[in-house]
Each structure stands twice: as C-alpha cells, then as structure tokens.
Design an enzyme around this catalytic site. Structure first.
Site, PDB file in Angstrom:
ATOM      1  N   TYR A 163       0.838  -1.211   0.000  1.00  0.00           N
ATOM      2  CA  TYR A 163       0.000   0.000   0.000  1.00  0.00           C
ATOM      3  C   TYR A 163       0.867   1.254   0.000  1.00  0.00           C
ATOM      4  O   TYR A 163       0.681   2.140  -0.848  1.00  0.00           O
ATOM      5  CB  TYR A 163      -0.914  -0.016   1.223  1.00  0.00           C
ATOM      6  CG  TYR A 163      -1.917   1.115   1.275  1.00  0.00           C
ATOM      7  CD1 TYR A 163      -2.976   1.174   0.373  1.00  0.00           C
ATOM      8  CD2 TYR A 163      -1.809   2.120   2.234  1.00  0.00           C
ATOM      9  CE1 TYR A 163      -3.901   2.210   0.423  1.00  0.00           C
ATOM     10  CE2 TYR A 163      -2.731   3.153   2.288  1.00  0.00           C
ATOM     11  CZ  TYR A 163      -3.775   3.191   1.377  1.00  0.00           C
ATOM     12  OH  TYR A 163      -4.684   4.222   1.429  1.00  0.00           O
ATOM     13  N   ASN A 192      -6.028   9.942   8.217  1.00  0.00           N
ATOM     14  CA  ASN A 192      -7.105   9.095   8.755  1.00  0.00           C
ATOM     15  C   ASN A 192      -8.466   9.776   8.645  1.00  0.00           C
ATOM     16  O   ASN A 192      -8.675  10.852   9.207  1.00  0.00           O
ATOM     17  CB  ASN A 192      -6.828   8.760  10.223  1.00  0.00           C
ATOM     18  CG  ASN A 192      -5.633   7.843  10.380  1.00  0.00           C
ATOM     19  OD1 ASN A 192      -4.508   8.249  10.101  1.00  0.00           O
ATOM     20  ND2 ASN A 192      -5.866   6.621  10.822  1.00  0.00           N
ATOM     21  N   GLY A 225      -0.624   2.268  23.318  1.00  0.00           N
ATOM     22  CA  GLY A 225      -1.670   3.254  23.064  1.00  0.00           C
ATOM     23  C   GLY A 225      -1.184   4.680  22.974  1.00  0.00           C
ATOM     24  O   GLY A 225      -1.988   5.599  22.803  1.00  0.00           O
ATOM     25  N   THR A 228      -0.065   8.061  17.963  1.00  0.00           N
ATOM     26  CA  THR A 228      -1.072   9.094  17.703  1.00  0.00           C
ATOM     27  C   THR A 228      -1.598   9.026  16.274  1.00  0.00           C
ATOM     28  O   THR A 228      -0.930   8.541  15.364  1.00  0.00           O
ATOM     29  CB  THR A 228      -0.506  10.507  17.947  1.00  0.00           C
ATOM     30  OG1 THR A 228       0.493  10.788  16.955  1.00  0.00           O
ATOM     31  CG2 THR A 228       0.074  10.631  19.347  1.00  0.00           C
TER      32      THR A 228
END
Length: 329
Positions: A163, A192, A225, A228
């Site tokens: 990709y 995003n 987590g 970002t």
C-alpha cells in the site's frame, strides 16, 4: 489597456467550475467513494462510478442507485477503461491494513496499473484527474507534523509496503504524466478519515474500537496506546477533495488533507467508551509490524491554496459514526 472587474472574473470562473459535468469516480462503491458520488449527484453532476466490489458494496449507494444522474459499472481498473467524462477522481484501492494485506500483489496492481489506466484516459480526453493518495507515503515519520516536502520513512519490503509504496509510485506516475504529457493532475494525501458507511470489519482503528465497544467486547489497543493519529470526518475531507479538483491553477505539489488535531489511540479509546456507554475493558496487544507511531498533518498548503480546513470536531464525528454503526450492528 482594457480593465476587467475582478469580481466579475471571479464569478465567471466560479460558474465555469460549477458547470454540470460527467464525472468518473473509481472506487465509487467504497466508504469515501460512495459519499463522494452522493455529493456530486446532489450538486447536479452526472456520475459514473467504477468498482470491482473487492471492498465496496452496492449498499453504500442506496441513496443514489436509482438516480438517473448516477451509473455504476463493475470493473477492475487494473484493466484499461474508457468513458467520455469531464473529470476523474481516482479513489480505487483498499485502504485498511486488513484489506490490503489480504492480497498485497493485487493492492500494488490497483495502485500502479490503475493509475496508469486512469492517467491514460485523462491524457486522451485532456481532463483533470485527482489521485487519492495517503499519509502512508510518510511511513513511520521521523518529523512531526508531516509536511508535503518530507520524503518519508517507509519500509519498502515490509507487510505494509504494497500500500505505502504503491501509493508512492502512483504519485511518481502522476507527476511524471504532468511533466511529460501535461496532464492536469491533483494529488491529495489523505490522513485518517472516518464516518458513516465504514465497514464493520474493515480493520481501521475507529471502526474497530466502536464495534468492540458496542458489542461490549475487549477494546484492543496495539502497543501501549501512546501512538497518535489525526482524525478527519469524511464530509470535511470531501470538501477538500472537491476544492482541490476545482483549482484551475497548476499545483506542483501533493496536498495534505486531514485534521491537524492529534490524539493518542488510548485517548480515542476512552472517548469511544464514554460515547457508547460501553462495559468493554481495554486490552493491550502487540504493535503490528511497521505501524506508524505518529500521524499529524501540516495543512498549511491546503489553507493557503484551497482556503480549506476541517470543521467537525472528533466527538461530534464519533457520535454520528457510532449511530451509523450501531444501526447496522
């Protein structure tokens, strides 16, 4: 010297840009493509959507499937295609890691062969063509925010390369077609994007977390987590794409389109848990190979050249996306 009223010239240009056109949208049955088709039809344009339905669905087009201004063709753009149209939006290519890694060779073919076929069509018809590129061309960036002049940090032999490198080569083709054949190109690097119509099992972070929360299943966070992302609601993104397509002046650079407000994945998870009133618990799992640790676009060029910036805040956009996914689940 003949003087011209600048406001009149602006109005004439505006009318020229807003004339009714027949527009080709590849990937027209996908998440973004179907929203774009709806927008263009609502503006009065005739829209020809092309899709091989690898990830797109006819259900995404329910609102316009019977509209006389809309037509959908089952076709893989890896094969040559011809239609008499006035502009092309090239959105065809699976965009989530789960989808594009299922068939990496086909993913690369869609990016590269599809781009060649669409660029050849644009060259033959002497029409503008817009490429939906991606922030993935920056790879796992060593700079933040990511600006268009940054060449990126991509693993060319990794599991995401089909990709990432496919889109990078697509950009190369677009700018070479401009230099060699004077094709009227526009290249948008999309960060995003989320919203209604995202597939339930599409593997992107927002749809993943929302579906898990709605089902009271463990919320899977890759790594710790702290990585970002910057999330742009689909309607903001589409307005940027359409503004870029309307520019008559040549833009000799890709343009970042995304929301520059940065969130950690853990922050996103907690917000989704709050908005869904879910009983899900957070579960940490290993970080996938080559997963970018940071995404934050510089949108200075988009502001200056397109007078564009996003307006939908994350909480508002998430609420609408949750509503849509909840109804389909």
């Amino acid at each position: 010297m003949i003087k011209t009223d600048s406001s009149r010239v602006h109005l004439m240009n505006e009318r020229k840009v807003e004339r009714i056109m027949r527009i080709l949208v590849t990937g027209g049955a996908g998440f973004l493509g179907s929203h774009l088709c709806e927008d263009l039809v609502s503006e009065g344009h005739k829209v020809l959507a092309v899709d091989n339905f690898y990830t797109g669905t006819v259900e995404n087009l329910t609102k316009i499937i019977n509209d006389p201004k809309f037509e959908i063709v089952d076709h893989d753009i890896c094969m040559p295609f011809h239609a008499d149209v006035d502009a092309i939006y090239n959105l065809a290519c699976p965009a989530s890691p789960i989808q594009y890694q299922k068939n990496p060779v086909q993913t690369t073919k869609t990016s590269v062969l599809g781009a060649i076929n669409m660029l050849d069509l644009a060259r033959k018809l002497e029409i503008p063509i817009l490429q939906a590129s991606t922030s993935e061309v920056y790879g796992d960036p060593a700079v933040s925010p990511q600006f268009e002049e940054y060449w990126g940090n991509v693993n060319p032999v990794g599991i995401r390369a089909c990709y990432d490198e496919g889109k990078r080569l697509t950009e190369t083709l677009f700018f070479d077609y401009r230099r060699q054949y004077n094709v009227k190109i526009k290249v948008a690097r999309i960060f995003n994007t989320y919203g209604p119509k995202m597939q339930i099992d599409d593997g992107r972070v927002i749809s993943n977390l929302i579906v898990q929360a709605l089902r009271d299943k463990p919320i899977t966070i890759y790594g710790d987590g702290t990585q970002t992302r910057s999330f742009c609601y689909f309607s903001d993104l589409l307005s940027g794409l359409k503004l870029l397509m309307k520019t008559e002046a040549l833009i000799h650079t890709p343009i970042n389109l995304g929301n520059p407000i940065e969130f950690s994945i853990l922050e996103l998870a907690h917000l989704i848990l709050e908005l869904t009133n879910s009983n899900s618990k957070i579960q940490f799992v290993p970080l996938p190979l080559d997963d970018p640790k940071q995404r934050k676009p510089s949108i200075k060029k988009a502001i200056e050249l397109l007078d564009w910036k996003p307006s939908i805040q994350l909480e508002e956009g998430l609420a609408l996306t949750i509503q849509d996914l909840a109804a389909r689940i």
